[in-house]
Scaffold this active site. Structure first.
Site, mmCIF file in Angstrom:
data_model
loop_
_atom_site.group_PDB
_atom_site.id
_atom_site.type_symbol
_atom_site.label_atom_id
_atom_site.label_comp_id
_atom_site.label_asym_id
_atom_site.label_seq_id
_atom_site.Cartn_x
_atom_site.Cartn_y
_atom_site.Cartn_z
ATOM 1 N N LYS A 22 0.833 -1.219 0.000
ATOM 2 C CA LYS A 22 0.000 0.000 0.000
ATOM 3 C C LYS A 22 0.861 1.259 0.000
ATOM 4 O O LYS A 22 0.621 2.180 -0.777
ATOM 5 C CB LYS A 22 -0.902 -0.011 1.241
ATOM 6 C CG LYS A 22 -1.530 1.321 1.571
ATOM 7 C CD LYS A 22 -2.431 1.263 2.778
ATOM 8 C CE LYS A 22 -1.779 1.512 4.119
ATOM 9 N NZ LYS A 22 -1.449 2.924 4.422
ATOM 10 N N ASN A 23 1.855 1.302 0.871
ATOM 11 C CA ASN A 23 2.621 2.537 1.036
ATOM 12 C C ASN A 23 3.641 2.764 -0.080
ATOM 13 O O ASN A 23 4.305 3.793 -0.113
ATOM 14 C CB ASN A 23 3.266 2.584 2.422
ATOM 15 C CG ASN A 23 2.212 2.773 3.509
ATOM 16 O OD1 ASN A 23 1.082 3.146 3.210
ATOM 17 N ND2 ASN A 23 2.577 2.505 4.751
ATOM 18 N N CYS A 117 -4.438 12.717 13.255
ATOM 19 C CA CYS A 117 -5.142 11.457 13.082
ATOM 20 C C CYS A 117 -5.274 10.815 14.450
ATOM 21 O O CYS A 117 -4.786 11.368 15.433
ATOM 22 C CB CYS A 117 -4.428 10.546 12.098
ATOM 23 S SG CYS A 117 -3.031 9.707 12.804
ATOM 24 N N ARG A 122 0.185 14.760 13.294
ATOM 25 C CA ARG A 122 1.015 14.263 12.184
ATOM 26 C C ARG A 122 1.429 15.474 11.357
ATOM 27 O O ARG A 122 0.852 15.757 10.319
ATOM 28 C CB ARG A 122 0.230 13.251 11.329
ATOM 29 C CG ARG A 122 -0.410 12.134 12.099
ATOM 30 C CD ARG A 122 0.128 10.754 11.877
ATOM 31 N NE ARG A 122 0.656 10.334 10.638
ATOM 32 C CZ ARG A 122 0.140 9.364 9.876
ATOM 33 N NH1 ARG A 122 -0.993 8.796 10.213
ATOM 34 N NH2 ARG A 122 0.756 8.971 8.788
ATOM 35 N N ASP A 308 4.359 0.253 12.036
ATOM 36 C CA ASP A 308 3.133 -0.321 11.475
ATOM 37 C C ASP A 308 2.916 -1.777 11.888
ATOM 38 O O ASP A 308 1.887 -2.374 11.530
ATOM 39 C CB ASP A 308 3.127 -0.192 9.940
ATOM 40 C CG ASP A 308 2.975 1.257 9.502
ATOM 41 O OD1 ASP A 308 2.550 2.087 10.318
ATOM 42 O OD2 ASP A 308 3.297 1.555 8.334
HETATM 43 N N1 EPU Z 1 7.030 14.147 11.198
HETATM 44 C C1 EPU Z 1 7.336 15.457 11.489
HETATM 45 N N2 EPU Z 1 7.231 16.382 10.499
HETATM 46 C C2 EPU Z 1 6.856 16.057 9.236
HETATM 47 C C3 EPU Z 1 6.564 14.716 8.939
HETATM 48 C C4 EPU Z 1 6.670 13.772 9.944
HETATM 49 O O1 EPU Z 1 7.673 15.795 12.623
HETATM 50 O O2 EPU Z 1 6.796 16.957 8.379
HETATM 51 C C5 EPU Z 1 7.133 13.136 12.244
HETATM 52 C C6 EPU Z 1 5.853 12.357 12.473
HETATM 53 O O3 EPU Z 1 4.983 13.037 13.356
HETATM 54 C C7 EPU Z 1 6.353 11.053 13.017
HETATM 55 C C8 EPU Z 1 7.648 10.843 12.241
HETATM 56 O O4 EPU Z 1 8.034 12.147 11.796
HETATM 57 O O5 EPU Z 1 6.671 11.197 14.376
HETATM 58 C C9 EPU Z 1 7.538 9.908 11.048
HETATM 59 O O6 EPU Z 1 6.445 10.303 10.236
HETATM 60 P P1 EPU Z 1 6.428 10.041 8.657
HETATM 61 O O7 EPU Z 1 6.330 11.355 7.957
HETATM 62 O O8 EPU Z 1 7.554 9.164 8.299
HETATM 63 O O9 EPU Z 1 5.060 9.273 8.467
HETATM 64 P P2 EPU Z 1 4.134 9.328 7.185
HETATM 65 O O10 EPU Z 1 4.966 9.535 5.987
HETATM 66 O O11 EPU Z 1 3.016 10.276 7.433
HETATM 67 C C10 EPU Z 1 4.263 6.801 6.626
HETATM 68 C C11 EPU Z 1 3.297 5.673 6.415
HETATM 69 C C12 EPU Z 1 2.692 5.271 7.756
HETATM 70 C C13 EPU Z 1 3.827 4.861 8.682
HETATM 71 C C14 EPU Z 1 4.854 5.982 8.794
HETATM 72 C C15 EPU Z 1 6.072 5.612 9.607
HETATM 73 C C16 EPU Z 1 2.498 6.036 4.189
HETATM 74 C C17 EPU Z 1 1.387 6.410 3.282
HETATM 75 N N3 EPU Z 1 2.263 6.100 5.483
HETATM 76 O O12 EPU Z 1 3.537 7.872 7.183
HETATM 77 O O13 EPU Z 1 1.847 4.152 7.498
HETATM 78 O O14 EPU Z 1 3.319 4.554 9.960
HETATM 79 O O15 EPU Z 1 5.316 6.367 7.486
HETATM 80 O O16 EPU Z 1 6.712 4.512 9.060
HETATM 81 O O17 EPU Z 1 3.566 5.649 3.733
HETATM 82 C C18 EPU Z 1 0.014 2.699 7.852
HETATM 83 O O18 EPU Z 1 0.276 2.169 6.759
HETATM 84 O O19 EPU Z 1 -0.788 2.202 8.683
HETATM 85 C C19 EPU Z 1 0.676 3.949 8.205
HETATM 86 C C20 EPU Z 1 0.209 4.776 9.140
#
Ligand code: EPU
Length: 425
Positions: A22-23, A117, A122, A308
């Site tokens: 998915k991701n 969320c 986030r 995850d």
């Molecule tokens: N963060 C920041 N600033 C940002 C972005 C992120 O502080 O601008 C922080 C977040 O709050 C968190 C950490 O950095 O503490 C990591 O967040 P990340 O941005 O990596 O998460 P994401 O890209 O929003 C993706 C996956 C998630 C998965 C996370 C961590 C996708 C579509 N989503 O989210 O997947 O948990 O990486 O590996 O790729 C799931 O599939 O159930 C899911 C939630």
């Protein structure tokens, strides 16, 4: 609204195949905005989140078609639309992945701000920081991120935050940088297999991306990208969920069509709790005969233990002999499953970003409420081993990231069925 009804107590046995990730698929679909030529994403999973992306892309002038063989064909027919509306973005945070390619190719975007969320804030500050470094002007207006770029120019940036790298932030900046003038360096880039996959898809489209899989991505901008056909990597989180299903039920399951090299941290922890693991080029077998042993887990960016799979692994630890400590280092508030597992007789105490799990003799089936995708998976796993019947409500969460999970589990012997939930939410 549906629910899953599970009669616990069967040790799962047999083979199960996982789908593509998915991701990976979500940012890869967003990346098709970067060319006017047709693209084909092979074996795209039939997931609710993929369905959401297939509603957002047409709003942005992309024709999308799902073929009988499961692949998705895309073609940009109109490059004027630039708005990803709130109604769609609010249902899926990953929608923010259209920001980078929109601004990269069309030089403007209006994307609803994704908001928080159920597992806490986030932020997207790092996405915005990286895009600004490339010369994008950004503002927030009426709940939307409004982005404009006269010129996109390569830049060197550090994209780490308090919790390490950002997965979709790296994806967004990478997708904008491939069409920028000059060279971009993303330091502290996410190394997740799904980011590697996106980078490989971009390379297949004609992009020049170096350092794939390392924390420093080097991107040499090109003038145009072309269409590509691509099969995304297998879903390591779906694979890990089935491995835990084998472990929690004392079964013996072979997960096929997966990549063991993406699952090293999970395999190591499964061995630590007492499972026997065998691997081949594209399969992993997990078997357990004896008691489960307590073990600590700490979630970390890849190649560490994935957040995850934290909830699913916690379900497993509720039945281990001894006390286990689960430390959540990516999302300190991602513990909604704790209260529902407690309804099933689990003994878990939460201390800020830690959960202390004291093994219990048995779990007791109960009606429980799914609050997000991975928490729902954890409740299903607990239900597979609990005494009596478990009803997992609001399974639309699970349908966001697992294709036909009840059919796959039933194929392994589980007594599980989907029913309409008359009580609704
Ligand atoms: N963060 C920041 N600033 C940002 C972005 C992120 O502080 O601008 C922080 C977040 O709050 C968190 C950490 O950095 O503490 C990591 O967040 P990340 O941005 O990596 O998460 P994401 O890209 O929003 C993706 C996956 C998630 C998965 C996370 C961590 C996708 C579509 N989503 O989210 O997947 O948990 O990486 O590996 O790729 C799931 O599939 O159930 C899911 C939630």
């Amino acid at each position: 609204m549906d629910k899953l009804v599970i009669e616990g107590g069967v040790s799962l046995r047999g083979d199960v195949r996982v789908g593509t990730a998915k991701n990976s698929v979500l940012p890869i679909l967003a990346a098709t905005l970067l060319t006017r030529e047709p693209c084909r994403i092979v074996d795209a999973p039939r997931l609710r989140d993929v369905g959401t992306m297939l509603r957002i892309l047409p709003a942005l002038g992309v024709e999308c078609e799902r073929d009988a063989d499961g692949s998705i064909a895309t073609r940009v027919v109109d490059e004027r639309a630039c708005e990803a509306p709130y109604e769609l973005v609010k249902t899926m945070r990953a929608s923010v992945c259209v920001l980078g390619p929109l601004v990269g190719r069309r030089r403007r975007a209006r994307v609803s701000f994704p908001g928080g969320c159920v597992f806490g804030p986030r932020p997207i500050d790092l996405h915005l920081k990286g895009l600004r470094a490339l010369g994008v002007e950004l503002d927030i207006e009426a709940g939307y991120i409004v982005a404009r770029a006269e010129n996109l120019r390569g830049a060197s940036m550090y994209l780490g935050g308090a919790f390490g790298p950002t997965v979709t932030g790296t994806a967004n900046v990478l997708m904008a940088a491939v069409l920028a003038d000059g060279v971009t360096h993303i330091h502290m880039a996410a190394c997740e297999p799904e980011i590697q996959d996106l980078a490989r898809f971009l390379v297949a489209m004609g992009a020049d991306v170096r350092g794939i899989g390392t924390p420093v991505l080097e991107i040499h901008g090109v003038a145009e990208l072309h269409g590509a056909t691509y099969r995304p990597v297998p879903d390591r989180i779906e694979a890990g969920t089935f491995l835990v299903a084998a472990a929690i039920t004392g079964g013996n399951v072979t997960v096929r069509d997966c990549r063991p090299e993406d699952l090293l941290a999970v395999i190591e922890r499964l061995e630590a709790v007492g499972c026997g693991i065998e691997t081949g080029a594209d399969w992993v077998r997990c078997a357990r005969r004896g008691r489960l042993r307590a073990a600590d887990i700490t979630t970390l960016p890849y190649p560490g233990f994935p957040t995850d799979l934290q909830a699913q692994f916690m379900a497993l630890l509720t039945l281990a002999d001894g006390v286990s400590v689960v430390t959540e280092k990516i999302y300190p508030e991602r513990f909604m499953h704790v209260a529902e597992l407690a309804r099933m007789r689990a003994r878990i105490r939460r201390e800020q970003h830690l959960a202390i799990v004291e093994g219990t003799e048995y779990l007791s089936g109960a009606p429980v409420l799914a609050s997000d995708l991975r928490a729902s998976a954890a409740l299903v796993l607990a239900g597979l081993v609990a005494e009596g019947e478990t009803q997992v409500r609001r399974v639309y969460h699970i349908d966001r990231g697992y294709e036909r999970i009840e059919e796959k589990l039933a194929h392994l012997g589980a007594r599980i069925r989907r029913e309409e939930d008359e009580e609704g939410a």
